[in-house]
Design a protein around this motif. Sequence first.
Motif, mmCIF file in Angstrom:
data_model
loop_
_atom_site.group_PDB
_atom_site.id
_atom_site.type_symbol
_atom_site.label_atom_id
_atom_site.label_comp_id
_atom_site.label_asym_id
_atom_site.label_seq_id
_atom_site.Cartn_x
_atom_site.Cartn_y
_atom_site.Cartn_z
ATOM 1 N N PRO A 77 -43.807 -16.632 -38.995
ATOM 2 C CA PRO A 77 -43.852 -16.328 -37.561
ATOM 3 C C PRO A 77 -44.739 -15.114 -37.277
ATOM 4 C CG PRO A 77 -41.599 -16.710 -38.310
ATOM 5 C CD PRO A 77 -42.437 -16.616 -39.528
ATOM 6 N N TYR A 78 -45.467 -15.159 -36.185
ATOM 7 C CA TYR A 78 -46.367 -14.052 -35.869
ATOM 8 C C TYR A 78 -46.279 -13.684 -34.391
ATOM 9 C CZ TYR A 78 -49.321 -18.024 -34.532
ATOM 10 O OH TYR A 78 -49.803 -19.181 -33.982
ATOM 11 N N TYR A 79 -45.079 -13.651 -33.847
ATOM 12 C CA TYR A 79 -44.863 -13.265 -32.452
ATOM 13 C C TYR A 79 -45.744 -14.103 -31.532
ATOM 14 C CZ TYR A 79 -42.531 -9.281 -34.596
ATOM 15 O OH TYR A 79 -41.704 -8.495 -35.346
ATOM 16 N N LEU A 80 -45.438 -15.371 -31.472
ATOM 17 C CA LEU A 80 -46.288 -16.340 -30.775
ATOM 18 C C LEU A 80 -46.436 -15.997 -29.300
ATOM 19 C CD1 LEU A 80 -47.868 -18.952 -31.258
ATOM 20 C CD2 LEU A 80 -45.810 -20.233 -30.677
ATOM 21 N N PHE A 81 -45.351 -15.563 -28.665
ATOM 22 C CA PHE A 81 -45.423 -15.256 -27.242
ATOM 23 C C PHE A 81 -46.356 -14.077 -26.983
ATOM 24 C CE2 PHE A 81 -43.917 -12.824 -23.557
ATOM 25 C CZ PHE A 81 -44.091 -13.777 -22.568
ATOM 26 N N GLN A 82 -46.230 -13.018 -27.770
ATOM 27 C CA GLN A 82 -47.068 -11.843 -27.566
ATOM 28 C C GLN A 82 -48.538 -12.193 -27.751
ATOM 29 O OE1 GLN A 82 -46.351 -8.708 -30.331
ATOM 30 N NE2 GLN A 82 -47.939 -7.371 -29.524
ATOM 31 N N PHE A 120 -39.747 -20.581 -33.846
ATOM 32 C CA PHE A 120 -38.538 -20.473 -34.655
ATOM 33 C C PHE A 120 -37.665 -21.725 -34.663
ATOM 34 C CE2 PHE A 120 -39.215 -15.940 -33.470
ATOM 35 C CZ PHE A 120 -39.380 -15.448 -34.747
ATOM 36 N N GLY A 121 -37.835 -22.596 -33.657
ATOM 37 C CA GLY A 121 -36.851 -23.649 -33.468
ATOM 38 C C GLY A 121 -36.711 -24.590 -34.630
ATOM 39 N N PHE A 122 -37.826 -25.158 -35.097
ATOM 40 C CA PHE A 122 -37.795 -26.100 -36.212
ATOM 41 C C PHE A 122 -38.879 -25.671 -37.186
ATOM 42 C CE2 PHE A 122 -36.101 -28.266 -32.579
ATOM 43 C CZ PHE A 122 -34.965 -28.877 -33.079
ATOM 44 N N ASP A 148 -35.516 -11.002 -32.931
ATOM 45 C CA ASP A 148 -35.423 -11.303 -34.348
ATOM 46 C C ASP A 148 -34.665 -12.595 -34.586
ATOM 47 O OD1 ASP A 148 -35.801 -10.142 -37.172
ATOM 48 O OD2 ASP A 148 -33.680 -10.700 -37.124
ATOM 49 N N LEU A 149 -35.025 -13.274 -35.667
ATOM 50 C CA LEU A 149 -34.440 -14.581 -35.969
ATOM 51 C C LEU A 149 -32.920 -14.522 -36.056
ATOM 52 C CD1 LEU A 149 -35.038 -17.542 -36.707
ATOM 53 C CD2 LEU A 149 -35.183 -16.847 -39.095
ATOM 54 N N LYS A 150 -32.380 -13.416 -36.536
ATOM 55 C CA LYS A 150 -30.935 -13.307 -36.685
ATOM 56 C C LYS A 150 -30.229 -13.126 -35.347
ATOM 57 C CE LYS A 150 -31.291 -11.293 -41.314
ATOM 58 N NZ LYS A 150 -30.967 -10.122 -42.175
ATOM 59 N N LEU A 210 -38.813 -29.198 -23.597
ATOM 60 C CA LEU A 210 -38.880 -28.072 -24.521
ATOM 61 C C LEU A 210 -37.733 -27.087 -24.295
ATOM 62 C CD1 LEU A 210 -42.725 -27.475 -24.613
ATOM 63 C CD2 LEU A 210 -41.276 -28.256 -26.469
ATOM 64 N N ILE A 211 -37.308 -26.929 -23.057
ATOM 65 C CA ILE A 211 -36.128 -26.095 -22.808
ATOM 66 C C ILE A 211 -34.895 -26.735 -23.444
ATOM 67 C CG2 ILE A 211 -34.577 -25.232 -21.012
ATOM 68 C CD1 ILE A 211 -36.993 -24.833 -19.224
ATOM 69 N N ALA A 212 -34.801 -28.054 -23.340
ATOM 70 C CA ALA A 212 -33.686 -28.754 -23.983
ATOM 71 C C ALA A 212 -33.731 -28.589 -25.500
ATOM 72 C CB ALA A 212 -33.723 -30.235 -23.609
ATOM 73 N N MET A 213 -34.921 -28.673 -26.099
ATOM 74 C CA MET A 213 -35.036 -28.494 -27.548
ATOM 75 C C MET A 213 -34.724 -27.058 -27.960
ATOM 76 S SD MET A 213 -35.566 -31.493 -28.571
ATOM 77 C CE MET A 213 -35.939 -31.272 -30.303
ATOM 78 N N GLN A 214 -34.962 -26.108 -27.062
ATOM 79 C CA GLN A 214 -34.544 -24.730 -27.342
ATOM 80 C C GLN A 214 -33.029 -24.648 -27.427
ATOM 81 O OE1 GLN A 214 -35.521 -22.073 -28.493
ATOM 82 N NE2 GLN A 214 -35.397 -20.263 -27.181
ATOM 83 N N PHE A 215 -32.330 -25.339 -26.534
ATOM 84 C CA PHE A 215 -30.870 -25.381 -26.608
ATOM 85 C C PHE A 215 -30.412 -26.014 -27.927
ATOM 86 C CE2 PHE A 215 -30.799 -25.587 -21.711
ATOM 87 C CZ PHE A 215 -30.818 -24.200 -21.638
ATOM 88 N N VAL A 216 -31.097 -27.088 -28.349
ATOM 89 C CA VAL A 216 -30.760 -27.743 -29.621
ATOM 90 C C VAL A 216 -30.936 -26.761 -30.770
ATOM 91 C CG1 VAL A 216 -31.394 -29.587 -31.219
ATOM 92 C CG2 VAL A 216 -31.361 -30.025 -28.763
#
Length: 453
Positions: A106-111, A98-100, A347-349, A187-193
């Motif tokens: 999206p297809y629930y990448l983690f799952q 979702f980040g960029f 969810d993205l929202k 990557l954690i930093a980019m998640q914050f961004v």
Amino acid sequence: MKILPKHQYLRSIYYGFMIAGSILIFCFSYVIAYSFRSQIIWFVLAVLFMLTPWANRKISVAGVKIKSFSWITRVGLTFLLQLGLMLAFYTICDVTEFGFPNNYVPYYLFQTSALILLAHWGVFPWGAYALLAVSLSYVVYIKQQSGNMSALIRPALKNIPMDTVSLAADVWTKMGILFTLATTLALIAMQFVSLLGVLFHYPIAYGLRLDILLLLFVVFKVIQDGILNPPLNWCLKRRWPPFLIILSFLMLMAFAVWLLGMFIGFFSPKYTPVLTTHALTLPGNWSIVWAIFMAMWWLGWAPLSAGMLAYIWQGYRLRTMVFFILLLPVMITIFTMLHPEWVMAIDLKNRLWNFLPAIVALGIIVGLFFRTQPISYLFKAILPAPTQTYQRSPKAFLKNIAQLMVFMMGMYWINSAYAMGVIYFSMLFPMELSLLLAGVAVFRSFLKRNVTI
């Protein structure tokens, strides 16, 4: 004093393996991704190891004082490490998905990724972690040898201390540790961004854009010229703990990327319309590169995780250590297989909730691995043993981590996880070969020698 000979070909060998890794990921990516299925062998071997008489051996040596942890503390630290890595992986999946955005659904990448890791690849990578922890425990705390990678692979390659093979294995491990820590923090930093962009609803420029590439070139040049040295020296003179230094640098880098991306997003389309072209789609083999990257990311944590697990389980039997390393991952795998319809995605929202797993993962990783005492051992890529003492000089290590964080954040900024995944595989490919040899070497040691229980 004996003068050691120069190893003139050490750097050439490392570059050669990096080039080989690059060729493999570009030309044989499907073969590499499929080969990770063989990791189930390491899990099976770890389970079988608990049934052997060798697993009764205590992780200690007579007359040597061991670290005094309570049983519940050892179990808690083991589960805390596993929780931290799982939350960090969730954060990496979320920012990649979702980040960029790169114009894919999206297809629930983690799952999806967790199902592959746990069910399809055999409780990946905890079997490898367990075997490496057994190897480290046997070499360091039972045989009282140095806990570096060259000592672990010695039964397989018959290398001698300080020869080219030994130095190469140790250097590769050191580079792998640096890149693993730096990539995870980046990557954690980019998640914050990404989450800051969602919070303030500001446009953030990203992709293979000329303006971003030029900006990154300037940043890399400034970093290379030593701009990090003055603030790092300032922090060290005031005796800041390493975890606080890393947290400060990470927050500063995340804020800088967010600010610069927002600035370009606001002004570049208005004043420099020619520079707005960027890659809108990902390469066709993106999913394969992602599978390789996630596998290499987990394997990259093997030296750090195995070293910590061997350290905290001193005084207990090898069987007990392996059992508690595998307990939580096996329970999660059973749950995943019994309930394949489960969804762990926000969810993205409502993505602002993802600040929580990112912060918790960051706190656990920094708290476990960036304390003052372990820094010198991390810098030397070695397991701390009761009979070994090193001078604490974290400056070079922290500087390298900060530089690599900037570099990996830049690679992610221009091409999401694809370019970063290719570079990551090439850099860690030599270390993974050493890990494979270390896993083979430990069984060769047990089979060739009569281990007294």
